[in-house]
Design a protein around this motif. Structure first.
Motif, PDB file in Angstrom:
ATOM      1  N   UNK A  97      -0.241 157.922  16.663  1.00  0.00           N
ATOM      2  CA  UNK A  97       1.024 157.176  16.621  1.00  0.00           C
ATOM      3  C   UNK A  97       2.211 158.080  16.289  1.00  0.00           C
ATOM      4  N   UNK A  98       1.956 159.355  16.192  1.00  0.00           N
ATOM      5  CA  UNK A  98       3.016 160.305  15.852  1.00  0.00           C
ATOM      6  C   UNK A  98       3.972 160.461  17.031  1.00  0.00           C
ATOM      7  N   UNK A  99       5.274 160.417  16.751  1.00  0.00           N
ATOM      8  CA  UNK A  99       6.312 160.649  17.764  1.00  0.00           C
ATOM      9  C   UNK A  99       7.182 161.801  17.271  1.00  0.00           C
ATOM     10  N   UNK A 100       7.229 162.881  18.043  1.00  0.00           N
ATOM     11  CA  UNK A 100       7.970 164.073  17.627  1.00  0.00           C
ATOM     12  C   UNK A 100       9.102 164.351  18.606  1.00  0.00           C
ATOM     13  N   UNK A 101      10.239 164.720  18.056  1.00  0.00           N
ATOM     14  CA  UNK A 101      11.425 165.012  18.850  1.00  0.00           C
ATOM     15  C   UNK A 101      11.477 166.487  19.226  1.00  0.00           C
ATOM     16  N   UNK A 102      12.168 166.791  20.298  1.00  0.00           N
ATOM     17  CA  UNK A 102      12.422 168.179  20.668  1.00  0.00           C
ATOM     18  C   UNK A 102      13.500 168.801  19.783  1.00  0.00           C
ATOM     19  N   UNK A 108      13.949 143.882  22.193  1.00  0.00           N
ATOM     20  CA  UNK A 108      13.223 145.146  22.049  1.00  0.00           C
ATOM     21  C   UNK A 108      11.724 144.959  22.238  1.00  0.00           C
ATOM     22  N   UNK A 109      11.127 143.990  21.524  1.00  0.00           N
ATOM     23  CA  UNK A 109       9.665 143.836  21.565  1.00  0.00           C
ATOM     24  C   UNK A 109       9.219 142.588  22.304  1.00  0.00           C
ATOM     25  N   UNK A 110      10.179 141.804  22.798  1.00  0.00           N
ATOM     26  CA  UNK A 110       9.851 140.586  23.556  1.00  0.00           C
ATOM     27  C   UNK A 110       8.918 139.660  22.775  1.00  0.00           C
ATOM     28  N   UNK A 111       9.127 139.629  21.446  1.00  0.00           N
ATOM     29  CA  UNK A 111       8.352 138.717  20.603  1.00  0.00           C
ATOM     30  C   UNK A 111       9.304 138.011  19.655  1.00  0.00           C
ATOM     31  N   UNK A 112       8.940 136.812  19.249  1.00  0.00           N
ATOM     32  CA  UNK A 112       9.776 136.042  18.327  1.00  0.00           C
ATOM     33  C   UNK A 112       8.936 135.503  17.176  1.00  0.00           C
ATOM     34  N   UNK A 113       8.138 136.408  16.558  1.00  0.00           N
ATOM     35  CA  UNK A 113       7.248 135.943  15.498  1.00  0.00           C
ATOM     36  C   UNK A 113       7.956 135.845  14.161  1.00  0.00           C
ATOM     37  N   UNK A 114       9.174 136.381  14.053  1.00  0.00           N
ATOM     38  CA  UNK A 114       9.928 136.297  12.814  1.00  0.00           C
ATOM     39  C   UNK A 114      10.986 135.213  12.945  1.00  0.00           C
ATOM     40  N   UNK A 115      10.940 134.248  12.024  1.00  0.00           N
ATOM     41  CA  UNK A 115      11.901 133.149  12.072  1.00  0.00           C
ATOM     42  C   UNK A 115      13.278 133.589  11.613  1.00  0.00           C
ATOM     43  N   UNK A 116      13.313 134.464  10.602  1.00  0.00           N
ATOM     44  CA  UNK A 116      14.606 134.857  10.034  1.00  0.00           C
ATOM     45  C   UNK A 116      14.692 136.370   9.842  1.00  0.00           C
ATOM     46  N   UNK A 163      10.004 152.080  20.421  1.00  0.00           N
ATOM     47  CA  UNK A 163      10.839 151.826  21.592  1.00  0.00           C
ATOM     48  C   UNK A 163      12.289 152.232  21.355  1.00  0.00           C
ATOM     49  N   UNK A 164      12.759 152.045  20.132  1.00  0.00           N
ATOM     50  CA  UNK A 164      14.123 152.476  19.816  1.00  0.00           C
ATOM     51  C   UNK A 164      14.252 153.986  20.003  1.00  0.00           C
ATOM     52  N   UNK A 165      13.203 154.727  19.647  1.00  0.00           N
ATOM     53  CA  UNK A 165      13.227 156.186  19.794  1.00  0.00           C
ATOM     54  C   UNK A 165      13.049 156.588  21.255  1.00  0.00           C
ATOM     55  N   UNK A 166      12.109 155.984  21.936  1.00  0.00           N
ATOM     56  CA  UNK A 166      11.754 156.417  23.288  1.00  0.00           C
ATOM     57  C   UNK A 166      12.547 155.713  24.381  1.00  0.00           C
ATOM     58  N   UNK A 167      13.257 154.646  24.039  1.00  0.00           N
ATOM     59  CA  UNK A 167      13.967 153.859  25.036  1.00  0.00           C
ATOM     60  C   UNK A 167      13.115 152.692  25.510  1.00  0.00           C
ATOM     61  N   UNK A 168      13.759 151.662  26.028  1.00  0.00           N
ATOM     62  CA  UNK A 168      13.020 150.464  26.440  1.00  0.00           C
ATOM     63  C   UNK A 168      13.840 149.671  27.455  1.00  0.00           C
ATOM     64  N   UNK A 212      18.736 153.413  26.458  1.00  0.00           N
ATOM     65  CA  UNK A 212      18.382 154.806  26.166  1.00  0.00           C
ATOM     66  C   UNK A 212      17.816 154.928  24.751  1.00  0.00           C
ATOM     67  N   UNK A 213      16.867 155.829  24.581  1.00  0.00           N
ATOM     68  CA  UNK A 213      16.232 156.030  23.290  1.00  0.00           C
ATOM     69  C   UNK A 213      17.048 156.926  22.368  1.00  0.00           C
ATOM     70  N   UNK A 214      16.851 156.735  21.071  1.00  0.00           N
ATOM     71  CA  UNK A 214      17.452 157.601  20.048  1.00  0.00           C
ATOM     72  C   UNK A 214      16.463 158.728  19.799  1.00  0.00           C
ATOM     73  N   UNK A 215      16.428 159.680  20.696  1.00  0.00           N
ATOM     74  CA  UNK A 215      15.346 160.661  20.750  1.00  0.00           C
ATOM     75  C   UNK A 215      15.391 161.702  19.637  1.00  0.00           C
TER      76      UNK A 215
END
Length: 604
Positions: A77-82, A350-358, A428-433, A442-445
């Motif tokens: 799950x590691x995501x590394x930037x250039x 971003x995640x196409x889910x609505x599991x959080x009410x608030x 997804x915020x890092x890689x774009x979505x 665009x992602x915050x790479x």
């Protein structure tokens, strides 16, 4: 006591000799030492004023009586930037009490900003205690919540830096109780404010009484914290004109409207066509200008004339670059910091889910970070939920050039929340979505993200468990030192095996972890080749507090030594619950011998 209340005074001290009572408790038969200790702790409480409630044991707390928490990275799950300067953000999948204990070793006194969004304890399946929802009919409902929060907030206090600040979202269900508790934990003098956040942009029509449109955010800070004022760079919309030099401004009438009349402020000034204009009221009466004639002549370049149906009117320019920072208000309208509706839309995009009410909007957290953090602040959220705090941190870093704020999130993985929402959102915020409308974002790479899970080592004080703790603490040490790039430990061109020693460096900092003290002599030989100006942090396994200072005497000025696991245990013991069993006799420590032969091209 079933329900929390305010306790003022103490009747026992007026009617019973406490010292005699303590002596009798100590002589009681049929009670274990642990039971006697618990009774004595209750007798020694001297609360004069404050909040009292029934303490409740948690299953996660009971686990800590027998096991020590550590973190293990999930490499896939590691995501590394250039970007070599990218900040290292961390997600920890764990019960937050377990994670907080481990963070007392890695981040004691290092957290600059905390934002917490704990369960509000509404009774509507929002607060889980010992794997069960606490409903509104539970007579221990408030006591359970307070007991739950106290354990976490006491540890949180130890993590705050000298300039640290904590923001806690809450509503009316527990706001009053939480305020009293925080006064006691952080100190009433550390209370900075109680913010009103307008969380919704529309009223509920199905309520019988008031329609509640706000939440609270309690704010407590340490002595060196300074709340930033609102930046003058955030120019209000009414500065809607631009002059020939690109400066933004708005116009204000030079004539004073309905103000005190003054003869010295009644004079004529020349309009662009030569007309002499006087400050006249709409009914024709004499009025006055805002400025004296001397100031008018000195500031004439700021005057702007407008010709209307009734003739010329004089106005003066108010420039945005003359704005001064303004104090932050305790009322935050949804139009300025976002609402729960905008937060839901943001999350579903971003995640196409609505599991959080608030969920909380990233604009709310970003606003908190703007007024409370610096460009290199460390931020912690141990009720991470959907991961908004990290999203806001990365977004603010991107907006402010040169910012490297680091964010740490902690949440459990109930219903896959940590993996499927908290992690997935920030990935997804890092890689774009692609958002829900099909647009590419665009992602915050320029960010690194590392994912950890809690693991545990037995608390039984055996030599084996101590060794296991040191081996398992490698990820803790990487987090503590913010060092993740591994390099070999070598001597005479040969490489030591990683189960003997490991080295981490980033060019400016370096740390070496020695699992087997028998390799110290090889590490010392390598350290002799290091630049004298560069100190190396050396963690070495020891059965006590001795970090083999004598063995490092040749390079003692180039190293900072630390004995493990003693340093970890010392940090943990301040917050861990007591073990139920007495410690057992521990066997003598024996160093592992290192093979004498060196094998060409092979690790030792």
């Amino acid at each position: 006591m079933l329900y929390p209340n305010v306790w003022e005074g103490t009747a026992m001290s007026r009617h019973i000799n406490k010292d005699e009572l303590i002596s009798k408790v100590r002589q009681l038969e049929g009670l274990t030492n642990e039971e006697k200790s618990a009774l004595l702790e209750l007798l020694n409480e001297k609360k004069v004023y404050g909040l009292v409630w029934e303490n409740h044991e948690e299953a996660v707390e009971e686990q800590l009586r027998e096991q020590l928490p550590v973190f293990r990275e999930v490499p896939e799950r590691r995501i590394l930037s250039d970007d070599a300067d990218a900040p290292n953000h961390i997600i920890i999948e764990a019960e937050n009490l377990h994670a907080l204990v481990a963070l007392t070793y890695t981040h004691a006194g290092k957290i600059d900003v905390m934002y917490l969004d704990p369960p509000y304890n509404t009774g509507n399946k929002d607060f889980v205690y010992n794997d069960s929802y606490v409903d509104s009919e539970d007579s221990y409902r408030h006591s359970k919540w307070l007991s739950f929060m106290e354990k976490r907030l006491k540890i949180a206090k130890s993590l705050l830096s000298e300039k640290g600040v904590i923001f806690i979202s809450i509503d009316d269900n527990e706001q009053a109780q939480l305020k009293l508790m925080c006064d006691e934990i952080f100190g009433g003098d550390k209370f900075l404010g109680n913010v009103i956040w307008e969380k919704t942009d529309s009223p509920r029509m199905d309520v019988k009484g008031f329609t509640v449109r706000h939440d609270y955010i309690l704010v407590y800070s340490n002595d060196e914290f300074v709340l930033k004022r609102l930046s003058p760079n955030e120019i209000p919309e009414h500065y809607n004109k631009v002059d020939e030099n690109g400066r933004r401004y708005y116009l204000k009438p030079l004539r004073l409207m309905g103000g005190h009349k003054s003869d010295s402020l009644y004079y004529g000034i020349q309009a662009p066509d030569g007309t002499i204009v006087y400050p006249k009221e709409s009914n024709g009466d004499n009025g006055c200008w805002r400025w004296s004639q001397a100031k008018y002549e000195a500031e004439i370049e700021r005057i702007e004339w407008i010709k209307g149906k009734k003739g010329w009117s004089a106005n003066f320019r108010i420039y945005a670059d003359n704005l001064t920072p303004t104090p932050v208000s305790t009322v935050w309208p949804f139009g300025e910091v976002g609402s729960t509706r905008t937060a839901k839309t943001e999350l579903s995009n971003i995640v196409q889910q609505s599991i959080f009410s608030y969920p909380k909007p990233s604009t709310l957290i970003a606003f908190i970070l703007k007024i409370a953090s610096d460009s290199n602040s460390t931020i912690l959220d141990f009720f991470a939920g959907s991961g908004t705090t990290m999203h806001a941190t990365m977004q603010l870093n991107a907006e402010e050039k040169g910012s490297h704020r680091q964010c740490i999130l902690v949440t459990n993985n109930e219903n896959g929340i940590c993996e499927d929402v908290t992690y997935e959102r920030n990935k997804r915020v890092i890689q774009g979505y692609t958002n829900s409308k099909g647009d590419q974002v665009a992602g915050l790479t320029g960010n690194n993200l590392r994912y950890y899970r809690a693991d545990f080592i037995s608390r039984e004080p055996s030599s084996k468990n101590k060794r296991d703790l040191v081996k398992a603490a490698t990820d803790l040490l990487c987090i503590k030192e913010n060092l993740y790039e591994e390099a070999n430990v070598t001597c005479n061109g040969k490489t030591l095996r990683k189960d003997y020693a490991r080295r981490f460096a980033d060019g400016e900092k370096e740390m070496i972890i020695i699992y087997e003290p028998a390799v110290i002599k090889y590490v010392v030989e390598e350290l002799k080749q290091h630049p004298k100006s560069q100190k190396v942090k050396v963690y070495v396994f020891s059965d006590g507090n001795y970090a083999y200072d004598d063995d490092f005497r040749e390079v003692i000025n180039r190293v900072e030594l630390c004995a493990l696991p003693a340093a970890i245990l010392h940090a943990y013991q301040r917050v861990l619950p007591r073990r139920k069993e007495q410690p057992i006799e521990q066997p003598e420590f024996t160093e592992t011998e290192i093979p004498a032969e060196w094998t060409e091209g092979m690790e030792l």
